[in-house]
Design an enzyme around this catalytic site. Structure first.
Site, PDB file in Angstrom:
ATOM      1  N   GLN A  83      14.128   2.971   1.011  1.00 16.79           N
ATOM      2  CA  GLN A  83      13.067   2.552   0.094  1.00 16.79           C
ATOM      3  C   GLN A  83      12.793   3.626  -0.946  1.00 16.79           C
ATOM      4  O   GLN A  83      12.420   4.742  -0.596  1.00 16.79           O
ATOM      5  CB  GLN A  83      11.794   2.258   0.903  1.00 16.79           C
ATOM      6  CG  GLN A  83      10.568   1.939   0.059  1.00 16.79           C
ATOM      7  CD  GLN A  83       9.379   1.565   0.926  1.00 16.79           C
ATOM      8  OE1 GLN A  83       9.313   0.490   1.488  1.00 16.79           O
ATOM      9  NE2 GLN A  83       8.432   2.477   1.042  1.00 16.79           N
ATOM     10  N   GLY A  84      12.970   3.302  -2.217  1.00 17.27           N
ATOM     11  CA  GLY A  84      12.728   4.243  -3.307  1.00 17.27           C
ATOM     12  C   GLY A  84      11.398   3.974  -3.982  1.00 17.27           C
ATOM     13  O   GLY A  84      11.363   3.379  -5.073  1.00 17.27           O
ATOM     14  N   TYR A  85      10.330   4.402  -3.359  1.00 16.94           N
ATOM     15  CA  TYR A  85       8.982   4.215  -3.914  1.00 16.94           C
ATOM     16  C   TYR A  85       8.368   5.550  -4.366  1.00 16.94           C
ATOM     17  O   TYR A  85       8.192   5.798  -5.544  1.00 16.94           O
ATOM     18  CB  TYR A  85       8.071   3.560  -2.866  1.00 16.94           C
ATOM     19  CG  TYR A  85       8.094   2.054  -2.845  1.00 16.94           C
ATOM     20  CD1 TYR A  85       9.132   1.321  -3.409  1.00 16.94           C
ATOM     21  CD2 TYR A  85       7.068   1.332  -2.234  1.00 16.94           C
ATOM     22  CE1 TYR A  85       9.149  -0.064  -3.377  1.00 16.94           C
ATOM     23  CE2 TYR A  85       7.071  -0.054  -2.200  1.00 16.94           C
ATOM     24  CZ  TYR A  85       8.117  -0.750  -2.774  1.00 16.94           C
ATOM     25  OH  TYR A  85       8.123  -2.126  -2.740  1.00 16.94           O
ATOM     26  N   SER A  86       7.999   6.392  -3.396  1.00 14.33           N
ATOM     27  CA  SER A  86       7.244   7.607  -3.704  1.00 14.33           C
ATOM     28  C   SER A  86       8.028   8.568  -4.589  1.00 14.33           C
ATOM     29  O   SER A  86       9.256   8.681  -4.488  1.00 14.33           O
ATOM     30  CB  SER A  86       6.855   8.330  -2.410  1.00 14.33           C
ATOM     31  OG  SER A  86       5.957   7.556  -1.655  1.00 14.33           O
ATOM     32  N   SER A 112      13.186   7.845   3.784  1.00 14.36           N
ATOM     33  CA  SER A 112      13.794   7.766   5.116  1.00 14.36           C
ATOM     34  C   SER A 112      15.175   7.123   5.029  1.00 14.36           C
ATOM     35  O   SER A 112      15.383   6.175   4.268  1.00 14.36           O
ATOM     36  CB  SER A 112      12.912   6.934   6.055  1.00 14.36           C
ATOM     37  OG  SER A 112      11.620   7.490   6.160  1.00 14.36           O
ATOM     38  N   GLU A 138       4.383  -3.852   5.980  1.00 11.79           N
ATOM     39  CA  GLU A 138       4.381  -2.675   6.836  1.00 11.79           C
ATOM     40  C   GLU A 138       3.300  -2.747   7.909  1.00 11.79           C
ATOM     41  O   GLU A 138       3.289  -1.944   8.826  1.00 11.79           O
ATOM     42  CB  GLU A 138       4.173  -1.412   5.991  1.00 11.79           C
ATOM     43  CG  GLU A 138       5.331  -1.086   5.091  1.00 11.79           C
ATOM     44  CD  GLU A 138       5.163   0.223   4.369  1.00 11.79           C
ATOM     45  OE1 GLU A 138       6.181   0.911   4.140  1.00 11.79           O
ATOM     46  OE2 GLU A 138       4.028   0.598   4.023  1.00 11.79           O
ATOM     47  N   SER A 161      -2.336   7.793   1.698  1.00 15.48           N
ATOM     48  CA  SER A 161      -3.263   8.783   2.248  1.00 15.48           C
ATOM     49  C   SER A 161      -4.602   8.149   2.598  1.00 15.48           C
ATOM     50  O   SER A 161      -4.947   7.049   2.140  1.00 15.48           O
ATOM     51  CB  SER A 161      -3.486   9.908   1.231  1.00 15.48           C
ATOM     52  OG  SER A 161      -4.213   9.417   0.112  1.00 15.48           O
ATOM     53  N   GLU A 167      -7.454   8.981   1.551  1.00  9.90           N
ATOM     54  CA  GLU A 167      -8.255   8.816   0.338  1.00  9.90           C
ATOM     55  C   GLU A 167      -7.917   7.503  -0.367  1.00  9.90           C
ATOM     56  O   GLU A 167      -8.807   6.778  -0.830  1.00  9.90           O
ATOM     57  CB  GLU A 167      -8.019   9.998  -0.612  1.00  9.90           C
ATOM     58  CG  GLU A 167      -8.607  11.316  -0.142  1.00  9.90           C
ATOM     59  CD  GLU A 167      -7.787  11.987   0.951  1.00  9.90           C
ATOM     60  OE1 GLU A 167      -6.661  11.500   1.247  1.00  9.90           O
ATOM     61  OE2 GLU A 167      -8.264  12.990   1.515  1.00  9.90           O
TER      62      GLU A 167
END
Length: 398
Positions: free
Chosen positions: A128-131, A164, A246, A377, A379
């Site tokens: 997964q290429g998100y962050s 991952s 998820e 997170s 927050e």
């Protein structure tokens, strides 16, 4: 709290469906006993699961090779039995549980026929290429760019992080900005990118406090992407649909793992006598047990669709669940060290420049420090609850 109760602390956790799915549970247990994962590589274990028809049972169709179109209860049962059998972490879970349902909901029939059979056979692995370094929990800030070519394909340039299975993956689904003048969640597309592109994709492992490297940085330098899911500019809608997955049935399997970890901590407390010497410690252990059962019933409630305002509650339920389990797991790591006392500060070795010689208790503590950061997170989760559930004013954004 004697040794017998310590051994049984996590044994009965999970089974709540009674006779409704007893036959399916027996089938799952029998297959896992007959096909022990020992001796398998992560890749060969995926193929073994594929041959058994256990990949894709939650897709609600057997068209692509799964043994059954499982009900939600049966999906939970399989996830629980898999965890209870101490089967290994899945190499193919991102493809099976995230990408495949996304393609079924938003992809074309051509994309479904192209990618789902390989996932169901355990032959194609996805990441997964998100962050990104500047866009983790705040996913709308992604800067990876994709430029459309004359033939309709894309050239992808940018960096992703905390990816991952990137070293093992055959493909990556990438959230990228296809409109260079866009901001925030506008102008994003959901791209399917082959990973076998030497010179255009570089994967670098990220070594952690535990000495292991489960995550990676991925650098795209003009990498070729064949297609989008949902069309150009629909990336935010597709990405949000995927993130909702998820919090599915795998949450219940995660809690089986938590129960097993808690059982081990209780066993340490009983064996060392700490549970008899320290009433505060004993109270903390019982509280962890009670909170874990509360987490389970909350997960079952949300999975069962008890909420009435689906659009609002889907976001709120997911954020509440993440806040609860992340803090619970961190407290478990802290409790595991408290049970060990001063002995927890020394590892068994060996010590090398590449890795720390730590035991399972210390690894649990170190890894759980990240629970309140990854996957959104604390927050960000509180902001989602405040804005989308409670209707509070949105925070000003640059």
């Amino acid at each position: 709290m004697d040794d017998v109760s310590a051994e049984s602390f996590g044994e009965s956790f999970g089974e709540c469906f009674g006779e409704r799915d007893a036959a399916f549970r027996d089938e799952a247990r029998a297959w896992l006993r007959a096909h022990p994962p020992g001796g398998h590589t992560p890749r060969s274990w995926e193929r073994e699961l594929g041959r058994g028809g256990w990949i894709g049972i939650g897709w609600r169709t057997t068209e692509y090779g799964s043994r059954t179109a499982a009900t939600l209860d049966q999906q939970v049962v399989w996830a629980e039995e898999y965890a209870r059998a101490h089967a290994p972490a899945r190499l193919g879970h991102i493809g099976e549980h995230l990408l495949a349902p996304t393609l079924l909901a938003h992809g074309s029939r051509t994309q479904q026929d192209r990618y789902l059979p390989g996932i169901a056979r355990g032959e194609e692995v996805w990441c997964q290429g998100y962050s990104e370094p500047g866009a983790g929990s705040d996913l709308a800030g992604v800067r990876t760019a994709a430029v459309r070519e004359s033939d309709g394909s894309y050239r992808v340039t940018g960096q992703k992080i905390w990816t991952s299975h990137a070293r093992d993956a055959d493909h990556c689904f990438v959230l990228a900005r296809t409109d260079p003048g866009s901001r925030r969640h506008h102008g994003l597309s959901f791209l399917l990118v082959p990973m076998d592109q030497p010179g255009r994709i570089e994967v670098r492992p990220i070594r952690q406090l535990t000495g292991t490297a489960e995550f990676n940085e991925v650098f795209f330098d003009g990498a070729h992407a064949r297609e989008t899911v949902g069309g150009e500019g629909a990336g935010w809608r597709v990405a949000m649909g995927l993130l909702a997955l998820e919090r599915g049935a795998s949450t219940l399997a995660q809690q089986i793992g938590f129960a097993q970890e808690l059982r081990d901590v209780v066993r340490d407390a009983v064996d060392s006598g700490a549970v008899d010497r320290d009433p505060v410690l004993r109270h903390r252990l019982v509280r962890q047990w009670a909170e874990l059962h509360t987490l389970r019933w909350n997960a079952l409630r949300t999975l069962g669709g008890a909420s009435h305002n689906a659009a609002c509650d889907a976001a709120g339920d997911a954020s509440v669940a993440k806040l609860l389990w992340a803090r619970w797991h961190q407290r478990l790591g802290e409790l595991a060290l408290a049970v060990r006392g001063a002995a927890a500060t020394a590892g068994p070795g060996p010590w090398t420049p590449e890795a720390y010689g730590i035991d399972d208790t210390q690894r649990l503590f170190l890894f759980t420090r990240a629970d309140t950061v990854y996957g959104g997170s604390d927050e960000i989760q509180r902001t989602v609850i405040a804005e989308r559930v409670l209707g509070l004013p949105k925070e000003p954004r640059p």
